[in-house]
Design an enzyme around this catalytic site. Structure first.
Site, PDB file in Angstrom:
ATOM      1  N   TYR A   1      -1.326  -0.078  10.862  1.00  0.00           N
ATOM      2  CA  TYR A   1      -2.136  -1.125   9.720  1.00  0.00           C
ATOM      3  C   TYR A   1      -0.834  -0.900   9.092  1.00  0.00           C
ATOM      4  O   TYR A   1       0.095  -1.500   8.185  1.00  0.00           O
ATOM      5  CB  TYR A   1      -2.824  -0.062   8.904  1.00  0.00           C
ATOM      6  CG  TYR A   1      -3.359  -0.793   7.760  1.00  0.00           C
ATOM      7  CD1 TYR A   1      -3.150  -2.228   7.560  1.00  0.00           C
ATOM      8  CD2 TYR A   1      -2.804   0.160   6.850  1.00  0.00           C
ATOM      9  CE1 TYR A   1      -3.387  -2.661   5.768  1.00  0.00           C
ATOM     10  CE2 TYR A   1      -3.164   0.125   5.538  1.00  0.00           C
ATOM     11  CZ  TYR A   1      -3.369  -1.177   4.929  1.00  0.00           C
ATOM     12  OH  TYR A   1      -3.747  -1.652   3.365  1.00  0.00           O
TER      13      TYR A   1
ATOM     14  N   THR B   1       0.852  -0.988   0.138  1.00  0.00           N
ATOM     15  CA  THR B   1       0.136  -0.324  -0.050  1.00  0.00           C
ATOM     16  C   THR B   1       0.850   1.346   0.681  1.00  0.00           C
ATOM     17  O   THR B   1       2.115   1.625   0.382  1.00  0.00           O
ATOM     18  CB  THR B   1      -0.921  -0.092   1.431  1.00  0.00           C
ATOM     19  OG1 THR B   1      -1.556   1.211   1.104  1.00  0.00           O
ATOM     20  CG2 THR B   1      -0.036  -0.090   2.303  1.00  0.00           C
ATOM     21  N   ASP B   2       0.072   2.112  -0.551  1.00  0.00           N
ATOM     22  CA  ASP B   2       1.068   3.751  -0.282  1.00  0.00           C
ATOM     23  C   ASP B   2       0.850   4.205   1.026  1.00  0.00           C
ATOM     24  O   ASP B   2       1.883   4.964   1.496  1.00  0.00           O
ATOM     25  CB  ASP B   2       0.096   4.343  -1.257  1.00  0.00           C
ATOM     26  CG  ASP B   2      -1.005   4.642  -0.817  1.00  0.00           C
ATOM     27  OD1 ASP B   2      -1.954   3.956   0.224  1.00  0.00           O
ATOM     28  OD2 ASP B   2      -1.938   5.458  -1.598  1.00  0.00           O
ATOM     29  N   GLU B   3       0.402   3.107   1.890  1.00  0.00           N
ATOM     30  CA  GLU B   3       0.670   3.928   3.463  1.00  0.00           C
ATOM     31  C   GLU B   3       1.835   3.616   4.143  1.00  0.00           C
ATOM     32  O   GLU B   3       1.999   4.465   4.794  1.00  0.00           O
ATOM     33  CB  GLU B   3      -0.825   3.630   4.487  1.00  0.00           C
ATOM     34  CG  GLU B   3      -1.893   3.560   4.181  1.00  0.00           C
ATOM     35  CD  GLU B   3      -3.601   3.520   4.149  1.00  0.00           C
ATOM     36  OE1 GLU B   3      -3.409   3.591   5.753  1.00  0.00           O
ATOM     37  OE2 GLU B   3      -4.050   3.888   4.028  1.00  0.00           O
TER      38      GLU B   3
ATOM     39  N   LYS C   1       1.936  -3.023   7.727  1.00  0.00           N
ATOM     40  CA  LYS C   1       2.107  -3.751   5.464  1.00  0.00           C
ATOM     41  C   LYS C   1       4.093  -3.159   5.913  1.00  0.00           C
ATOM     42  O   LYS C   1       4.547  -4.199   4.477  1.00  0.00           O
ATOM     43  CB  LYS C   1       1.429  -2.696   4.684  1.00  0.00           C
ATOM     44  CG  LYS C   1      -0.116  -2.889   5.280  1.00  0.00           C
ATOM     45  CD  LYS C   1      -0.461  -4.678   4.627  1.00  0.00           C
ATOM     46  CE  LYS C   1      -0.013  -4.766   2.815  1.00  0.00           C
ATOM     47  NZ  LYS C   1      -0.864  -5.636   3.052  1.00  0.00           N
TER      48      LYS C   1
HETATM   49  P1  NAD Z   1     -10.339  -6.503   3.120  1.00  0.00           P
HETATM   50  O1  NAD Z   1     -10.301  -6.847   4.033  1.00  0.00           O
HETATM   51  O2  NAD Z   1     -11.031  -6.855   2.353  1.00  0.00           O
HETATM   52  O3  NAD Z   1     -10.089  -8.627   2.947  1.00  0.00           O
HETATM   53  C1  NAD Z   1      -8.705  -9.096   3.370  1.00  0.00           C
HETATM   54  C2  NAD Z   1      -8.998 -10.508   3.286  1.00  0.00           C
HETATM   55  O4  NAD Z   1      -7.943 -11.316   3.551  1.00  0.00           O
HETATM   56  C3  NAD Z   1     -10.467 -11.095   3.909  1.00  0.00           C
HETATM   57  O5  NAD Z   1     -10.731 -12.046   3.364  1.00  0.00           O
HETATM   58  C4  NAD Z   1     -10.062 -12.247   5.036  1.00  0.00           C
HETATM   59  O6  NAD Z   1     -10.215 -13.099   5.344  1.00  0.00           O
HETATM   60  C5  NAD Z   1      -8.239 -12.394   4.057  1.00  0.00           C
HETATM   61  N1  NAD Z   1      -7.616 -12.428   5.666  1.00  0.00           N
HETATM   62  C6  NAD Z   1      -6.572 -12.182   6.524  1.00  0.00           C
HETATM   63  N2  NAD Z   1      -5.907 -11.987   8.116  1.00  0.00           N
HETATM   64  C7  NAD Z   1      -6.040 -13.593   6.603  1.00  0.00           C
HETATM   65  C8  NAD Z   1      -4.936 -13.899   7.207  1.00  0.00           C
HETATM   66  N3  NAD Z   1      -3.625 -14.266   7.966  1.00  0.00           N
HETATM   67  N4  NAD Z   1      -4.909 -15.549   6.698  1.00  0.00           N
HETATM   68  C9  NAD Z   1      -5.666 -15.856   5.384  1.00  0.00           C
HETATM   69  N5  NAD Z   1      -6.458 -14.981   5.039  1.00  0.00           N
HETATM   70  C10 NAD Z   1      -6.629 -13.850   5.392  1.00  0.00           C
HETATM   71  O7  NAD Z   1      -9.172  -6.375   1.851  1.00  0.00           O
HETATM   72  P2  NAD Z   1      -8.733  -5.994   0.482  1.00  0.00           P
HETATM   73  O8  NAD Z   1      -9.141  -4.074   0.546  1.00  0.00           O
HETATM   74  O9  NAD Z   1      -8.797  -6.492   0.073  1.00  0.00           O
HETATM   75  O10 NAD Z   1      -7.062  -5.072   0.746  1.00  0.00           O
HETATM   76  C11 NAD Z   1      -5.909  -6.682   0.613  1.00  0.00           C
HETATM   77  C12 NAD Z   1      -5.049  -5.836   0.337  1.00  0.00           C
HETATM   78  O11 NAD Z   1      -4.277  -4.714  -0.668  1.00  0.00           O
HETATM   79  C13 NAD Z   1      -3.837  -5.711   2.014  1.00  0.00           C
HETATM   80  O12 NAD Z   1      -3.238  -6.929   1.461  1.00  0.00           O
HETATM   81  C14 NAD Z   1      -4.409  -4.425   1.577  1.00  0.00           C
HETATM   82  O13 NAD Z   1      -3.301  -3.550   2.704  1.00  0.00           O
HETATM   83  C15 NAD Z   1      -3.287  -4.248   0.263  1.00  0.00           C
HETATM   84  N6  NAD Z   1      -4.236  -2.937  -0.145  1.00  0.00           N
HETATM   85  C16 NAD Z   1      -5.078  -2.139  -0.425  1.00  0.00           C
HETATM   86  C17 NAD Z   1      -5.819  -0.926  -0.788  1.00  0.00           C
HETATM   87  C18 NAD Z   1      -7.323  -0.982  -0.307  1.00  0.00           C
HETATM   88  O14 NAD Z   1      -7.316   0.860  -0.817  1.00  0.00           O
HETATM   89  N7  NAD Z   1      -8.232  -1.625  -0.605  1.00  0.00           N
HETATM   90  C19 NAD Z   1      -4.565  -0.427  -1.237  1.00  0.00           C
HETATM   91  C20 NAD Z   1      -3.836  -1.030  -1.229  1.00  0.00           C
HETATM   92  C21 NAD Z   1      -3.345  -2.194  -0.669  1.00  0.00           C
HETATM   93  O1  DAU Z   2      -4.286   4.011   0.163  1.00  0.00           O
HETATM   94  C1  DAU Z   2      -4.203   2.427   0.458  1.00  0.00           C
HETATM   95  C2  DAU Z   2      -5.189   2.200   2.005  1.00  0.00           C
HETATM   96  O2  DAU Z   2      -6.567   2.666   1.242  1.00  0.00           O
HETATM   97  C3  DAU Z   2      -4.991   0.114   1.784  1.00  0.00           C
HETATM   98  O3  DAU Z   2      -3.654  -0.153   2.365  1.00  0.00           O
HETATM   99  C4  DAU Z   2      -6.114   0.380   3.126  1.00  0.00           C
HETATM  100  O4  DAU Z   2      -6.298  -1.276   3.034  1.00  0.00           O
HETATM  101  C5  DAU Z   2      -7.289   0.587   2.998  1.00  0.00           C
HETATM  102  O5  DAU Z   2      -8.417   1.090   4.468  1.00  0.00           O
HETATM  103  C6  DAU Z   2      -7.576   2.681   2.586  1.00  0.00           C
HETATM  104  O6  DAU Z   2      -6.870   3.099   4.067  1.00  0.00           O
HETATM  105  P1  DAU Z   2      -8.047   5.020   4.343  1.00  0.00           P
HETATM  106  O7  DAU Z   2      -7.656   5.145   5.897  1.00  0.00           O
HETATM  107  O8  DAU Z   2      -7.958   5.307   2.845  1.00  0.00           O
HETATM  108  O9  DAU Z   2      -9.113   4.553   3.761  1.00  0.00           O
HETATM  109  P2  DAU Z   2     -10.387   4.468   4.784  1.00  0.00           P
HETATM  110  O10 DAU Z   2     -11.867   3.876   4.018  1.00  0.00           O
HETATM  111  O11 DAU Z   2     -10.479   3.964   6.446  1.00  0.00           O
HETATM  112  O12 DAU Z   2     -10.195   6.490   4.535  1.00  0.00           O
HETATM  113  C7  DAU Z   2     -10.759   7.161   3.706  1.00  0.00           C
HETATM  114  C8  DAU Z   2     -10.730   8.478   3.665  1.00  0.00           C
HETATM  115  O13 DAU Z   2     -11.992   9.147   4.346  1.00  0.00           O
HETATM  116  C9  DAU Z   2      -9.274   8.722   4.962  1.00  0.00           C
HETATM  117  O14 DAU Z   2      -9.102   9.904   4.947  1.00  0.00           O
HETATM  118  C10 DAU Z   2     -10.071   8.272   6.476  1.00  0.00           C
HETATM  119  C11 DAU Z   2     -11.713   8.896   5.914  1.00  0.00           C
HETATM  120  N1  DAU Z   2     -12.954   8.441   6.847  1.00  0.00           N
HETATM  121  C12 DAU Z   2     -13.435   7.411   6.792  1.00  0.00           C
HETATM  122  C13 DAU Z   2     -14.330   6.522   7.759  1.00  0.00           C
HETATM  123  C14 DAU Z   2     -13.974   5.337   7.549  1.00  0.00           C
HETATM  124  C15 DAU Z   2     -13.774   9.126   7.068  1.00  0.00           C
HETATM  125  O15 DAU Z   2     -13.859  10.607   6.912  1.00  0.00           O
HETATM  126  N2  DAU Z   2     -14.879   8.552   7.974  1.00  0.00           N
HETATM  127  C16 DAU Z   2     -14.779   7.123   8.122  1.00  0.00           C
HETATM  128  O16 DAU Z   2     -15.775   6.946   8.979  1.00  0.00           O
END
Ligand code: NAD
Ligand code: DAU
Length: 348
Positions: A164, A139-141, A168
C-alpha cells in the site's frame, strides 16, 4: 462558481470532505468514484438533492471516463482520494494497489494535463487555464517507520514498507514528475491516521466498535505497542481546503494530529467508552512489515496557512463512537457479506 472533482468521494475521507465543502465553501462538487467494496453511496444520501452536487461512477484508471467527466462538468480542481487504502489487503492482493494508486494516479494526471493545458498537443506547453489545481491526498506511510524519537518532515526519505505505502509513494512521485516535466499545477498532502464517521469497519477504530458491539474479540497485532498519530477526519478536511486555496504549487505538505497513541491504548479507551470488558482483547500474529511508529511534523502547513487541528483525540473519539452508535444501521450495511468473508480469512 468553481467546480471541484473529488475522486474517491464515496469512501471515508472523501465523503467527509464533500460534506465539508458543501457546508463551508461556495463550490460545485463532482464525486467521481468506482464504488469498490469501500465506496458507499449511503455516505452522501443527505446531499444527493443538493444542486451543487453530482455523482459519476467511474474509475480513475479509465482515461475516457475521467476526460468525459472533466469536460462535462468543466472541472477547475481535482482532489484525488481514490485509492485502495487498507494495508492488510495490500499484503493479500498487491496488484489492485498498483492499478488504482499508481496507474490510476498517472492516468488522472494525464487527463488533467490534457484538459487544462492551453496547448494539449504540445508536451512542452507549461501554460494552463487560470486557477486550476490538482491535489494528491497521500499518507505518512510513504515515509516508512519511526523509532521512539523524531517526526517525519516533508524532506524525510521516502521509505515505504507495505505494498500500500509503496503504491502511494509511486503515485506521489508521478505527481512530482508531472509538476517538474509538464508544469502541472499540483500539490501533494501527506496525512497521518484519520478517524471519524463513515470509516469502513476494516480499519482499527471502527473494527473495535463493530466487534465490541457484537461481543466479538478485538484482534491486536503483535504486542499492540505500535504508535499512530491520530487526526479527526474533519481536521484533515479543513487542512485540505487550506491547501487548495493557499498551497504553493509543486510543494508537499504534511498533515497530522497532536496525539500519538499506542494501538492497545486506543482499544482499551474505545472498550471503556462502550462499556465492554478488556477480556475481548486478543493478541494475534503481527502484520508483516508492520510500521512501529508514525508522527507528522506539520510546521510547514501551519506556517503557510495557519492551520492546526481543532479536535483533541479524546473529543474526536467521543464524537466518533457516538456517531457509530447513532448509525448502527450504516455499520451493519457496511459490514456486508464481502466484509464477513474478509474477516474470516484475515482473523481465523
Ligand atoms: P476508503 O478506502 O474509505 O475510500 C476509497 C474510495 O476510493 C472508495 O470510495 C472507492 O470506491 C474509491 N476508489 C478506489 N479505487 C478507485 C478507482 N480506481 N477509481 C475511482 N474510485 C476509486 O479510503 P479513505 O480512508 O477515505 O482514504 C482516502 C484517501 O486518503 C486515500 O488516497 C488514502 O491513501 C488517503 N489517506 C487515508 C488516511 C486514513 O487514515 N484513512 C490517511 C492519510 C491518507
Ligand atoms: O497512516 C495513514 C494510514 O492509516 C492510511 O494511509 C491508510 O489508508 C489507513 O488504512 C491507515 O493505515 P494503518 O495501517 O495505520 O491503519 P489500520 O486501521 O489498518 O491500523 C491501525 C493500527 O492498528 C496499525 O498499527 C495496525 C493495527 N491493527 C489494525 C487492525 C485492522 C491491529 O492491531 N488489529 C487490526 O485488526
Amino acid at each position: 462558481m468553481r467546480t471541484v472533482m473529488v475522486t474517491g468521494g464515496c469512501g471515508f475521507i472523501g465523503s467527509n470532505f464533500i460534506h465539508y465543502l458543501l457546508k463551508n465553501c461556495d463550490v460545485k462538487v463532482v464525486n467521481f468514484d468506482a464504488l469498490t467494496y469501500a465506496g458507499n453511496l449511503e455516505n452522501l444520501r443527505d446531499v444527493e438533492q443538493d444542486k451543487r452536487y453530482a455523482f459519476i461512477k467511474g474509475d480513475i484508471a479509465d482515461a475516457a471516463q475521467v476526460s468525459g467527466a472533466l469536460e462535462r462538468f468543466e472541472v477547475d480542481s481535482i482532489v484525488n482520494f481514490a485509492a485502495e487504502t487498507h494495508v492488510d489487503r495490500s499484503i493479500l492482493t498487491p496488484d489492485a494497489f498498483m492499478s488504482a494508486n499508481v496507474m490510476g494516479t498517472q492516468r488522472l494526471l494525464e487527463c488533467a494535463r490534457v484538459y487544462w493545458s492551453l496547448a494539449p498537443g504540445d508536451k512542452n506547453c507549461r501554460d494552463y487555464r487560470p486557477g486550476v489545481r490538482y491535489i494528491q491526498v497521500s499518507t505518512d506511510e510513504v515515509y516508512g517507520s519511526l523509532g521512539m524519537e523524531g517526526k517525519f518532515c516533508e524532506d524525510s526519505p521516502i521509505a515505504p514498507n507495505s505494498p500500500y505505502a509503496a503504491s502511494k509513494a509511486g503515485g506521489d512521485l508521478f505527481v512530482r514528475a508531472y509538476c517538474e516535466t509538464f508544469g502541472l499545477p499540483a500539490v501533494v498532502t501527506r496525512c497521518s491516521n484519520n478517524f471519524g464517521p463513515y470509516q469502513f469497519p476494516e480499519k482499527l477504530i471502527p473494527l473495535i466498535i463493530y466487534n465490541a458491539l457484537h461481543h466479538r474479540e478485538i484482534p491486536v497485532y503483535g504486542d499492540g505497542r505500535q504508535v499512530r498519530n491520530w487526526l479527526y477526519v474533519e481536521d484533515h478536511c479543513s487542512a485540505l481546503c487550506r491547501v487548495m486555496r493557499e498551497g504553493t504549487i509543486g510543494e508537499v505538505y504534511n498533515i497530522g494530529g497532536d496525539t500519538e497513541e499506542s494501538n492497545l491504548n486506543v482499544v482499551r479507551t474505545v472498550l471503556r467508552m462502550l462499556d465492554r470488558p478488556e477480556s475481548l482483547i486478543r493478541f494475534v500474529a503481527d502484520r508483516p512489515g508492520h510500521d512501529r511508529r508514525y508522527a507528522m511534523d506539520y510546521t510547514k502547513l501551519r506556517g503557510h496557512t495557519g492551520w492546526s487541528p481543532l479536535y483533541s483525540f479524546e473529543k474526536g473519539l467521543e464524537r466518533t463512537v457516538q456517531w457509530y452508535l447513532a448509525n448502527e444501521r450504516w455499520l451493519e450495511t457496511a459490514a456486508d457479506q464481502e466484509f464477513q468473508t474478509y474477516c474470516k480469512m484475515m482473523y481465523t
